[in-house]
Design a protein around this motif. Sequence first.
Motif, PDB file in Angstrom:
ATOM      1  N   PHE A 195       0.860  -1.175   0.000  1.00  0.00           N
ATOM      2  CA  PHE A 195       0.000   0.000   0.000  1.00  0.00           C
ATOM      3  C   PHE A 195       0.899   1.229   0.000  1.00  0.00           C
ATOM      4  O   PHE A 195       1.742   1.374   0.880  1.00  0.00           O
ATOM      5  CB  PHE A 195      -0.882  -0.009   1.251  1.00  0.00           C
ATOM      6  N   ILE A 196       0.744   2.119  -1.000  1.00  0.00           N
ATOM      7  CA  ILE A 196       1.654   3.248  -1.179  1.00  0.00           C
ATOM      8  C   ILE A 196       0.866   4.539  -1.243  1.00  0.00           C
ATOM      9  O   ILE A 196      -0.040   4.689  -2.066  1.00  0.00           O
ATOM     10  CB  ILE A 196       2.480   3.095  -2.473  1.00  0.00           C
ATOM     11  N   THR A 197       1.232   5.509  -0.404  1.00  0.00           N
ATOM     12  CA  THR A 197       0.595   6.823  -0.459  1.00  0.00           C
ATOM     13  C   THR A 197       1.424   7.768  -1.342  1.00  0.00           C
ATOM     14  O   THR A 197       2.629   7.577  -1.517  1.00  0.00           O
ATOM     15  CB  THR A 197       0.442   7.433   0.944  1.00  0.00           C
ATOM     16  N   GLY A 198       0.762   8.774  -1.890  1.00  0.00           N
ATOM     17  CA  GLY A 198       1.455   9.699  -2.784  1.00  0.00           C
ATOM     18  C   GLY A 198       2.014   8.980  -3.988  1.00  0.00           C
ATOM     19  O   GLY A 198       3.126   9.264  -4.450  1.00  0.00           O
ATOM     20  N   ALA A 199       1.214   8.051  -4.549  1.00  0.00           N
ATOM     21  CA  ALA A 199       1.734   7.111  -5.547  1.00  0.00           C
ATOM     22  C   ALA A 199       1.586   7.563  -6.987  1.00  0.00           C
ATOM     23  O   ALA A 199       1.976   6.839  -7.903  1.00  0.00           O
ATOM     24  CB  ALA A 199       1.040   5.761  -5.372  1.00  0.00           C
ATOM     25  N   SER A 200       1.037   8.755  -7.223  1.00  0.00           N
ATOM     26  CA  SER A 200       0.793   9.172  -8.608  1.00  0.00           C
ATOM     27  C   SER A 200       2.008   9.838  -9.250  1.00  0.00           C
ATOM     28  O   SER A 200       2.008  10.081 -10.460  1.00  0.00           O
ATOM     29  CB  SER A 200      -0.401  10.128  -8.669  1.00  0.00           C
ATOM     30  N   SER A 201       3.047  10.131  -8.475  1.00  0.00           N
ATOM     31  CA  SER A 201       4.230  10.795  -9.033  1.00  0.00           C
ATOM     32  C   SER A 201       5.401  10.632  -8.066  1.00  0.00           C
ATOM     33  O   SER A 201       5.255  10.130  -6.943  1.00  0.00           O
ATOM     34  CB  SER A 201       3.968  12.287  -9.269  1.00  0.00           C
ATOM     35  N   GLY A 202       6.581  11.060  -8.520  1.00  0.00           N
ATOM     36  CA  GLY A 202       7.750  11.135  -7.659  1.00  0.00           C
ATOM     37  C   GLY A 202       8.167   9.836  -7.017  1.00  0.00           C
ATOM     38  O   GLY A 202       8.130   8.761  -7.632  1.00  0.00           O
ATOM     39  N   ILE A 203       8.562   9.909  -5.757  1.00  0.00           N
ATOM     40  CA  ILE A 203       9.092   8.751  -5.040  1.00  0.00           C
ATOM     41  C   ILE A 203       8.032   7.678  -4.879  1.00  0.00           C
ATOM     42  O   ILE A 203       8.309   6.478  -4.999  1.00  0.00           O
ATOM     43  CB  ILE A 203       9.665   9.180  -3.682  1.00  0.00           C
ATOM     44  N   GLY A 204       6.787   8.077  -4.609  1.00  0.00           N
ATOM     45  CA  GLY A 204       5.721   7.095  -4.455  1.00  0.00           C
ATOM     46  C   GLY A 204       5.495   6.292  -5.719  1.00  0.00           C
ATOM     47  O   GLY A 204       5.355   5.061  -5.678  1.00  0.00           O
ATOM     48  N   GLU A 205       5.477   6.964  -6.858  1.00  0.00           N
ATOM     49  CA  GLU A 205       5.324   6.259  -8.134  1.00  0.00           C
ATOM     50  C   GLU A 205       6.520   5.349  -8.384  1.00  0.00           C
ATOM     51  O   GLU A 205       6.368   4.224  -8.885  1.00  0.00           O
ATOM     52  CB  GLU A 205       5.164   7.257  -9.277  1.00  0.00           C
ATOM     53  N   ALA A 206       7.717   5.824  -8.039  1.00  0.00           N
ATOM     54  CA  ALA A 206       8.918   5.008  -8.228  1.00  0.00           C
ATOM     55  C   ALA A 206       8.858   3.743  -7.377  1.00  0.00           C
ATOM     56  O   ALA A 206       9.248   2.657  -7.833  1.00  0.00           O
ATOM     57  CB  ALA A 206      10.166   5.816  -7.889  1.00  0.00           C
ATOM     58  N   PHE A 207       8.386   3.856  -6.154  1.00  0.00           N
ATOM     59  CA  PHE A 207       8.196   2.664  -5.318  1.00  0.00           C
ATOM     60  C   PHE A 207       7.213   1.707  -5.984  1.00  0.00           C
ATOM     61  O   PHE A 207       7.413   0.483  -5.975  1.00  0.00           O
ATOM     62  CB  PHE A 207       7.681   3.053  -3.929  1.00  0.00           C
TER      63      PHE A 207
END
Length: 270
Positions: free
Chosen positions: A15-27
């Motif tokens: 489960f990843i928050t802030g997942a639409s860009s940046g570090i979250g998307e990279a995760f």
Amino acid sequence: MKDNSLNNVKGKTAFITGASSGIGEAFAWKLAAAGCHLVLTARSGDKLKQTATAIREQHKVRVHYYTADLTQRDAPKYLYEQVQQDKLRVDLLVNNAGFGKWAHFLDETAPVYTDMIQVNIDAVVQLTHLFLPAMLERGTGGIINVASTGAFQPCPYIAVYCATKAFVLSFSEALYGEYKDRGITVTAVCPGNTQTEFFAVANANTQGMPFDTPARVAEDGLKALLKGKTYNVVGISNYLQSLSARFFPRRMVIGIVKGMFAKRVPALAK
């Protein structure tokens, strides 16, 4: 790390928050490439849907996504309830969402700081409190909390943001101590400057400063978790910088950081 700790993400669900860009998307991309199913959230619904669709098509993993604004106090509970409603099992929680501002303290409004604390601290605590019990029941799981190199010392002109990240670092290490012997690894990932939208939101002047990529932060963070580390500073120069508060008087460190950032924020509003 205990034998039943999370040591492989294939077939697990993150489960990843802030997942639409940046570090979250990279995760999200990194974990999907390793065969991990995903539950993604961000407040940008269109971008989140695009990310989820692209990952699902390329890596053939299950991807659920929910749009939510973590500045809202009830958002973590809403997200948890959606996960329960869809009968999803969360093995890895990545608390990535966050934002900051580079400014004289009084040049930002109190509501901005309230939102910052809500996203950077309260949402992290709430989501951890909600998802940790099931991990403990299974005796295995992992939590990655994205902190910052700003967590290691007071930072004039970035005061509230860095204070929230100091909380994230301390909180993560404390939980590591509580739960490592019960199969749960909690790792704080501490990146320095990273090529994301963060700095545009922060109104930051980063001219001439070095940057890491989100992909490197995600890769280093995941490796640190799987090795059972309490925290990981991304990059050797950032790591050495993080040690300064240990070896120099704090008043000196404050002065050094002030000198680094004083000319990178707008002049104090009159």
